[in-house]
Design a protein around this motif. Structure first.
Motif, PDB file in Angstrom:
ATOM      1  N   ALA A 191      -1.031  -4.061  13.879  1.00  0.00           N
ATOM      2  CA  ALA A 191       0.422  -4.295  13.896  1.00  0.00           C
ATOM      3  C   ALA A 191       1.237  -3.067  13.490  1.00  0.00           C
ATOM      4  N   HIS A 192       0.645  -2.186  12.686  1.00  0.00           N
ATOM      5  CA  HIS A 192       1.389  -1.008  12.212  1.00  0.00           C
ATOM      6  C   HIS A 192       1.049   0.264  12.990  1.00  0.00           C
ATOM      7  N   MET A 193       0.330   0.112  14.085  1.00  0.00           N
ATOM      8  CA  MET A 193      -0.040   1.305  14.859  1.00  0.00           C
ATOM      9  C   MET A 193       1.218   2.128  15.155  1.00  0.00           C
ATOM     10  N   CYS A 194       1.062   3.438  15.135  1.00  0.00           N
ATOM     11  CA  CYS A 194       2.196   4.349  15.271  1.00  0.00           C
ATOM     12  C   CYS A 194       3.134   3.954  16.421  1.00  0.00           C
ATOM     13  N   LEU A 195       4.387   3.763  16.071  1.00  0.00           N
ATOM     14  CA  LEU A 195       5.379   3.393  17.082  1.00  0.00           C
ATOM     15  C   LEU A 195       5.757   4.602  17.949  1.00  0.00           C
ATOM     16  N   VAL A 254      -8.838   6.995  14.858  1.00  0.00           N
ATOM     17  CA  VAL A 254      -7.647   6.238  14.465  1.00  0.00           C
ATOM     18  C   VAL A 254      -6.535   7.134  13.886  1.00  0.00           C
ATOM     19  N   PRO A 255      -6.228   8.268  14.526  1.00  0.00           N
ATOM     20  CA  PRO A 255      -5.170   9.110  13.945  1.00  0.00           C
ATOM     21  C   PRO A 255      -3.815   8.408  13.956  1.00  0.00           C
ATOM     22  N   PHE A 256      -3.634   7.439  14.857  1.00  0.00           N
ATOM     23  CA  PHE A 256      -2.365   6.708  14.921  1.00  0.00           C
ATOM     24  C   PHE A 256      -2.477   5.328  14.284  1.00  0.00           C
ATOM     25  N   ASP A 292      11.625  -6.376  13.260  1.00  0.00           N
ATOM     26  CA  ASP A 292      12.277  -5.055  13.256  1.00  0.00           C
ATOM     27  C   ASP A 292      11.538  -4.071  14.161  1.00  0.00           C
ATOM     28  N   ARG A 293      10.223  -4.186  14.205  1.00  0.00           N
ATOM     29  CA  ARG A 293       9.450  -3.283  15.065  1.00  0.00           C
ATOM     30  C   ARG A 293       9.820  -3.519  16.533  1.00  0.00           C
ATOM     31  N   LYS A 294       9.974  -4.798  16.874  1.00  0.00           N
ATOM     32  CA  LYS A 294      10.343  -5.116  18.260  1.00  0.00           C
ATOM     33  C   LYS A 294      11.735  -4.554  18.575  1.00  0.00           C
ATOM     34  N   ASP A 343       6.424  15.619   9.871  1.00  0.00           N
ATOM     35  CA  ASP A 343       5.262  16.366   9.380  1.00  0.00           C
ATOM     36  C   ASP A 343       4.031  16.125  10.254  1.00  0.00           C
ATOM     37  N   THR A 344       3.965  14.929  10.839  1.00  0.00           N
ATOM     38  CA  THR A 344       2.801  14.605  11.673  1.00  0.00           C
ATOM     39  C   THR A 344       2.784  15.504  12.911  1.00  0.00           C
ATOM     40  N   LEU A 345       3.959  15.671  13.537  1.00  0.00           N
ATOM     41  CA  LEU A 345       4.017  16.539  14.722  1.00  0.00           C
ATOM     42  C   LEU A 345       3.773  17.994  14.332  1.00  0.00           C
ATOM     43  N   GLY A 398       0.825  -1.209   0.000  1.00  0.00           N
ATOM     44  CA  GLY A 398       0.000   0.000   0.000  1.00  0.00           C
ATOM     45  C   GLY A 398       0.858   1.258   0.000  1.00  0.00           C
ATOM     46  N   TRP A 399       1.913   1.256   0.823  1.00  0.00           N
ATOM     47  CA  TRP A 399       2.717   2.472   0.993  1.00  0.00           C
ATOM     48  C   TRP A 399       3.851   2.607  -0.020  1.00  0.00           C
ATOM     49  N   ASN A 400       4.358   1.480  -0.514  1.00  0.00           N
ATOM     50  CA  ASN A 400       5.542   1.557  -1.370  1.00  0.00           C
ATOM     51  C   ASN A 400       5.410   2.505  -2.561  1.00  0.00           C
ATOM     52  N   SER A 451       2.078  19.183  11.860  1.00  0.00           N
ATOM     53  CA  SER A 451       0.673  19.386  11.521  1.00  0.00           C
ATOM     54  C   SER A 451      -0.211  19.380  12.772  1.00  0.00           C
ATOM     55  N   SER A 452       0.010  18.420  13.663  1.00  0.00           N
ATOM     56  CA  SER A 452      -0.904  18.302  14.812  1.00  0.00           C
ATOM     57  C   SER A 452      -0.710  19.442  15.813  1.00  0.00           C
ATOM     58  N   LEU A 453       0.528  19.906  15.991  1.00  0.00           N
ATOM     59  CA  LEU A 453       0.731  21.030  16.916  1.00  0.00           C
ATOM     60  C   LEU A 453       0.123  22.294  16.320  1.00  0.00           C
ATOM     61  N   SER A 476      -5.658   9.490   5.168  1.00  0.00           N
ATOM     62  CA  SER A 476      -6.125   8.194   4.677  1.00  0.00           C
ATOM     63  C   SER A 476      -4.963   7.222   4.695  1.00  0.00           C
ATOM     64  N   VAL A 477      -5.283   5.953   4.865  1.00  0.00           N
ATOM     65  CA  VAL A 477      -4.245   4.934   5.032  1.00  0.00           C
ATOM     66  C   VAL A 477      -4.403   3.883   3.926  1.00  0.00           C
ATOM     67  N   PRO A 478      -3.342   3.709   3.108  1.00  0.00           N
ATOM     68  CA  PRO A 478      -3.458   2.777   1.981  1.00  0.00           C
ATOM     69  C   PRO A 478      -2.998   1.357   2.328  1.00  0.00           C
ATOM     70  N   ARG A 479      -3.632   0.386   1.699  1.00  0.00           N
ATOM     71  CA  ARG A 479      -3.191  -0.999   1.792  1.00  0.00           C
ATOM     72  C   ARG A 479      -3.454  -1.644   0.425  1.00  0.00           C
ATOM     73  N   ARG A 480      -2.877  -2.846   0.235  1.00  0.00           N
ATOM     74  CA  ARG A 480      -3.236  -3.608  -0.963  1.00  0.00           C
ATOM     75  C   ARG A 480      -3.714  -4.980  -0.514  1.00  0.00           C
ATOM     76  N   HIS A 509       9.166 -10.178   9.182  1.00  0.00           N
ATOM     77  CA  HIS A 509      10.250  -9.202   9.104  1.00  0.00           C
ATOM     78  C   HIS A 509       9.830  -7.903   9.810  1.00  0.00           C
ATOM     79  N   HIS A 510       8.591  -7.492   9.545  1.00  0.00           N
ATOM     80  CA  HIS A 510       8.085  -6.280  10.185  1.00  0.00           C
ATOM     81  C   HIS A 510       8.032  -6.453  11.700  1.00  0.00           C
ATOM     82  N   ARG A 511       7.476  -7.583  12.149  1.00  0.00           N
ATOM     83  CA  ARG A 511       7.339  -7.829  13.594  1.00  0.00           C
ATOM     84  C   ARG A 511       8.701  -7.766  14.287  1.00  0.00           C
TER      85      ARG A 511
HETATM   86  C1  HEM Z   1       0.760  13.308  15.965  1.00  0.00           C
HETATM   87  C2  HEM Z   1       1.782  12.662  15.487  1.00  0.00           C
HETATM   88  C3  HEM Z   1       1.695  11.363  14.725  1.00  0.00           C
HETATM   89  C4  HEM Z   1       0.660  10.820  14.014  1.00  0.00           C
HETATM   90  C5  HEM Z   1      -0.734  11.373  13.828  1.00  0.00           C
HETATM   91  C6  HEM Z   1       1.134   9.559  13.473  1.00  0.00           C
HETATM   92  C7  HEM Z   1       0.361   8.704  12.705  1.00  0.00           C
HETATM   93  C8  HEM Z   1       0.760   7.443  12.308  1.00  0.00           C
HETATM   94  C9  HEM Z   1      -0.071   6.486  11.612  1.00  0.00           C
HETATM   95  C10 HEM Z   1      -1.505   6.717  11.186  1.00  0.00           C
HETATM   96  C11 HEM Z   1       0.669   5.378  11.415  1.00  0.00           C
HETATM   97  C12 HEM Z   1       0.186   4.065  10.814  1.00  0.00           C
HETATM   98  C13 HEM Z   1       0.137   4.077   9.320  1.00  0.00           C
HETATM   99  C14 HEM Z   1      -0.363   2.772   8.767  1.00  0.00           C
HETATM  100  O1  HEM Z   1      -0.944   1.939   9.472  1.00  0.00           O
HETATM  101  O2  HEM Z   1      -0.191   2.579   7.578  1.00  0.00           O
HETATM  102  C15 HEM Z   1       1.972   5.626  11.960  1.00  0.00           C
HETATM  103  C16 HEM Z   1       3.026   4.722  11.914  1.00  0.00           C
HETATM  104  C17 HEM Z   1       4.280   4.999  12.390  1.00  0.00           C
HETATM  105  N1  HEM Z   1       4.673   6.103  13.094  1.00  0.00           N
HETATM  106 FE1  HEM Z   1       3.534   7.679  13.574  1.00  0.00          FE
HETATM  107  N2  HEM Z   1       2.431   9.385  13.853  1.00  0.00           N
HETATM  108  C18 HEM Z   1       2.817  10.460  14.618  1.00  0.00           C
HETATM  109  C19 HEM Z   1       4.037  10.651  15.204  1.00  0.00           C
HETATM  110  C20 HEM Z   1       5.092   9.782  15.143  1.00  0.00           C
HETATM  111  C21 HEM Z   1       6.364   9.972  15.795  1.00  0.00           C
HETATM  112  C22 HEM Z   1       6.691  11.171  16.694  1.00  0.00           C
HETATM  113  C23 HEM Z   1       7.142   8.905  15.472  1.00  0.00           C
HETATM  114  C24 HEM Z   1       8.555   8.597  15.891  1.00  0.00           C
HETATM  115  C25 HEM Z   1       9.123   9.108  16.944  1.00  0.00           C
HETATM  116  C26 HEM Z   1       6.370   8.036  14.619  1.00  0.00           C
HETATM  117  C27 HEM Z   1       6.800   6.839  14.104  1.00  0.00           C
HETATM  118  C28 HEM Z   1       6.005   5.963  13.402  1.00  0.00           C
HETATM  119  C29 HEM Z   1       6.479   4.696  12.884  1.00  0.00           C
HETATM  120  C30 HEM Z   1       7.883   4.136  13.015  1.00  0.00           C
HETATM  121  C31 HEM Z   1       5.398   4.100  12.237  1.00  0.00           C
HETATM  122  C32 HEM Z   1       5.386   2.763  11.514  1.00  0.00           C
HETATM  123  C33 HEM Z   1       4.929   1.677  12.452  1.00  0.00           C
HETATM  124  C34 HEM Z   1       4.838   0.326  11.765  1.00  0.00           C
HETATM  125  O3  HEM Z   1       4.647   0.256  10.556  1.00  0.00           O
HETATM  126  O4  HEM Z   1       4.975  -0.656  12.491  1.00  0.00           O
HETATM  127  N3  HEM Z   1       5.123   8.603  14.440  1.00  0.00           N
HETATM  128  N4  HEM Z   1       2.010   6.878  12.504  1.00  0.00           N
END
Ligand code: HEM
Length: 461
Positions: A406-410, A400-402, A121-123, A274-276, A97-99, A278-280, A339-343, A117-119
């Motif tokens: 398994a891919h929830m924002c780390l 679900v902003p994060f 490296d994420r750990k 960009d996420t930080l 989805g993301w590539n 934008s949100s701040l 929006s979040v893409p997948r295939r 591989h994802h699991r």
């Molecule tokens: C308000 C700030 C943030 C938002 C809204 C946000 C949002 C997201 C979302 C929606 C995903 C999942 C995307 C998907 O499932 O395809 C994600 C993944 C990720 N985020 Fe964040 N993020 C934020 C801040 C951060 C920060 C500060 C870091 C690092 C310090 C970070 C590192 C990551 C990483 C490494 C992933 C991939 C996780 C994985 O695939 O296992 N994010 N983020």
């Protein structure tokens, strides 16, 4: 004899996946082919929220679009978010989805990995986000925030978006890379900004003069910076994410190799930046529009500050409950990943429609976050909707902003930490004032950003 492969663990190879044609998706309601698809993309980008709203109104919660050239199925609502993000049956690939979007400039980052591989490296990377290192990053964040905000106070009327973008970059130089503010940090910041701009640019090949060409050059610069630094960081005890990642070991006790560290670091910085920013920005806007909430948060902050002093201690993050509600509410109204893409790796069914294997699908936090079935008065900024009582019974995938699963924002705890540290200083010393009658127009895609940079004034209390 080979062990039987369960359908859950079997992951089809990308090369075996076929891209479904219009004819194969024709049974799903949606847009018809357009003679000049780019015109549709341009129209969509002007107002994506309106575009999705129209699609939902015309076609329902499962619909076909070709906003970005290829055919894609939009899946709308909390159940769709759960199906795709929680991914119980392993039907959806994040990598595929993301590539196409991020792979050119940020290859092999966590979001572009699936399965074991994802699991693994994420750990391994998770070590850098444990409480002890986080406590140390917080010290660097606090110092930088105090210094950065003091600089703004010299010209109290300014555009907030570029100012917070610069501050977030400077904070990342310290907490992500462990390098002091100065010329080296500036060079790194520029290379990095070029990479991020390329990842969201319309031109996807590095033609000279385009954002993609600058992004590819920026990547080269960043890769050589990391490659040069890795030997110095191995075996060192560092107070930054990079040094933690250089020394992180997987379950077998093995360190990541140099290329893996480079790819993960580039990606981590992109995911955070960009996420930080934008949100701040959106939270400052909503607090400017809702001074009564500014006062409420200030009262909460001052109660902590009375005993904690001018910088927020790590152990007291939990006391800023209403600041957290307000941050969540800003993320609801303007999610940085709209929006979040997948295939689809296999055929699946949703909402009564069979979707074939190989289809690109997308879920939509931006739209779900404003659906009246989950949110009372969805257009109103009302942080108390995140209080314990009012959150009870809400669908777990309505907000679900994060992401989720398994891919929830780390980095989500890092994001809360930076947001709380920032508003702790800003609100306890200044009042955010917007121009009289001002309404901000945000570009929603690819990341919410005020079209005019968001003019603000900060008044000393
Ligand atoms: C308000 C700030 C943030 C938002 C809204 C946000 C949002 C997201 C979302 C929606 C995903 C999942 C995307 C998907 O499932 O395809 C994600 C993944 C990720 N985020 Fe964040 N993020 C934020 C801040 C951060 C920060 C500060 C870091 C690092 C310090 C970070 C590192 C990551 C990483 C490494 C992933 C991939 C996780 C994985 O695939 O296992 N994010 N983020």
């Amino acid at each position: 004899m080979n062990a039987p492969v369960s359908s859950k663990t079997f992951v089809p190879d990308a090369k075996d996946l076929h891209l479904p044609t219009y004819a194969e998706l024709k049974h799903v309601p949606g847009l018809k082919p357009h003679p000049i698809p780019i015109l549709r993309t341009i129209k969509f980008l002007k107002d994506p929220l309106a575009g999705v709203t129209t699609n939902v109104k015309n076609f329902g919660h499962v619909y076909r679009v070709n906003n970005f050239g290829g055919w894609n199925i939009g899946l709308i609502g909390a159940d769709a978010n759960e199906l795709v993000l929680f991914n119980k049956d392993g039907n959806f690939s994040s990598e595929l989805g993301w590539n196409p979007i991020l792979g050119r400039v940020f290859p092999r980052g966590l979001m572009m990995m699936d399965g074991d591989h994802h699991r693994a490296d994420r750990k391994t990377l998770g070590v850098a986000f444990k409480p002890e290192p986080m406590r140390i990053y917080m010290t660097a964040l606090n110092e930088g925030i105090v210094r950065g905000i003091a600089k703004w106070a010299a010209t109290p009327e300014f555009k907030f978006y570029p100012a917070i973008k610069q501050l977030t970059l400077d904070l990342a130089a310290a907490s992500f890379l462990g390098i002091p503010w100065g010329p080296e940090a500036d060079q790194i910041n520029q290379a990095f900004v070029d990479m991020v701009a390329a990842s969201v640019g319309i031109v996807r090949v590095p033609i000279p003069g385009t954002a993609m060409a600058r992004g590819v050059k920026g990547r080269k610069f960043m890769c050589s910076f990391f490659a040069r630094e890795i030997p110095k960081r191995r075996g060192a005890t560092g107070d930054d994410i990079f040094t933690q990642v250089c020394n992180a070991r997987n379950d077998a006790g093995t360190l990541l190799d140099d290329q893996e560290i480079i790819d993960h670091m580039n990606f981590l910085m992109m995911a955070a930046h960009d996420t930080l920013t934008s949100s701040l920005t959106s939270m400052v806007y909503y607090l400017g529009k809702n001074p009564e909430w500014q006062d409420r948060l200030r009262t909460e902050i001052m109660a902590v500050r009375a005993s904690a002093g001018p910088e927020l201690p790590y152990d007291r993050l939990g006391e800023l409950e209403q600041v957290e509600w307000a941050f969540k509410e800003a993320l609801r109204l303007l999610p940085p990943v709209p929006s979040v893409p997948r295939r689809a790796l296999r055929a699946f069914e949703f909402g009564g429609f069979k979707i074939p294997a190989g289809t690109h699908v997308g879920v939509n936090p931006m739209y779900t976050h404003r659906m009246a079935e989950y949110w009372e008065e969805p257009e109103t900024f009302d942080p108390s909707r995140f209080s314990h009582n009012r959150s009870k019974g809400r669908h777990k995938y309505a907000w679900v902003p994060f992401g989720g699963g398994a891919h929830m924002c780390l980095g989500l705890h890092f994001a809360y930490m930076q947001a709380k540290a920032f508003f702790y200083v800003l609100l306890s010393e200044y009042r955010i004032v917007l121009p009289e009658g001002y309404v901000c127009d945000f570009n929603m895609f690819p990341i919410p950003k005020p079209k005019d940079g968001l003019p603000v004034r900060i008044e000393r209390l």
